[in-house]
Design an enzyme around this catalytic site. Structure first.
Site, PDB file in Angstrom:
ATOM      1  N   ASP A 117       0.844  -1.192   0.000  1.00  0.00           N
ATOM      2  CA  ASP A 117       0.000   0.000   0.000  1.00  0.00           C
ATOM      3  C   ASP A 117       0.885   1.250   0.000  1.00  0.00           C
ATOM      4  OD1 ASP A 117       0.971   0.277   2.612  1.00  0.00           O
ATOM      5  OD2 ASP A 117      -0.868  -0.449   3.540  1.00  0.00           O
ATOM      6  N   GLN A 118       0.312   2.415   0.190  1.00  0.00           N
ATOM      7  CA  GLN A 118       1.062   3.671   0.169  1.00  0.00           C
ATOM      8  C   GLN A 118       2.120   3.745   1.253  1.00  0.00           C
ATOM      9  OE1 GLN A 118      -1.836   6.840   0.167  1.00  0.00           O
ATOM     10  NE2 GLN A 118      -0.714   7.896  -1.444  1.00  0.00           N
TER      11      GLN A 118
END
Length: 141
Positions: A16-17
């Site tokens: 994810d980020q």
């Protein structure tokens, strides 16, 4: 009790980020671990499917403990937690590159006929699988 191990190289697209493996990817890793366990027992899911039998998930649970990040190599450990001749529950642990426990979980399955999704007895339809599962399931003490 057999505990199978599957090494997984974390791909950037699985994160994810925050650079942490996205939670849904662990479910895919659990499937990879389960497939490895079945292979380690000398069987293949494909053989079961060719016989017209499927093994759908009836329950799944995952508890996240530590992050796994790109570009680490994760280790998935899988075993047969419970087995009664019809239903099977697999247990899982995922470890990060530092050897820290990152996830614990389980998935429950039942074998069914592909044509109508009616449960079958593994004991009767696949006696070799049944014997291997009985021999390698976790001892209930």
């Amino acid at each position: 009790m057999l505990v199978s191990e599957k090494k997984i190289d974390v791909r950037y697209g699985e994160t994810d980020q925050m650079g942490v493996v996205y939670h849904a990817n662990y479910i895919v890793w659990m499937e990879l671990g389960r497939t490895q366990l079945i292979q380690d027992l000398g069987f293949k899911y494909a053989d079961m499917e060719e016989a017209g039998i499927l093994s759908p998930v009836t329950d799944i649970q995952a508890s996240y403990r530590k992050p796994v990040r790109y570009p680490e190599t994760a280790t998935v450990k899988t075993w047969i937690e419970k087995y009664d001749g019809i239903r099977v529950t697999y247990g899982y642990e995922v470890y990060n590159a530092a050897g820290e426990l990152a996830l614990t979980g389980f998935s429950s399955h039942v074998c069914v006929k592909a044509e109508n999704f009616r449960p079958i007895s593994v004991r009767k339809k696949f006696p070799d699988w049944h014997e291997a599962y009985e021999k390698n399931k976790k001892n209930e003490a």
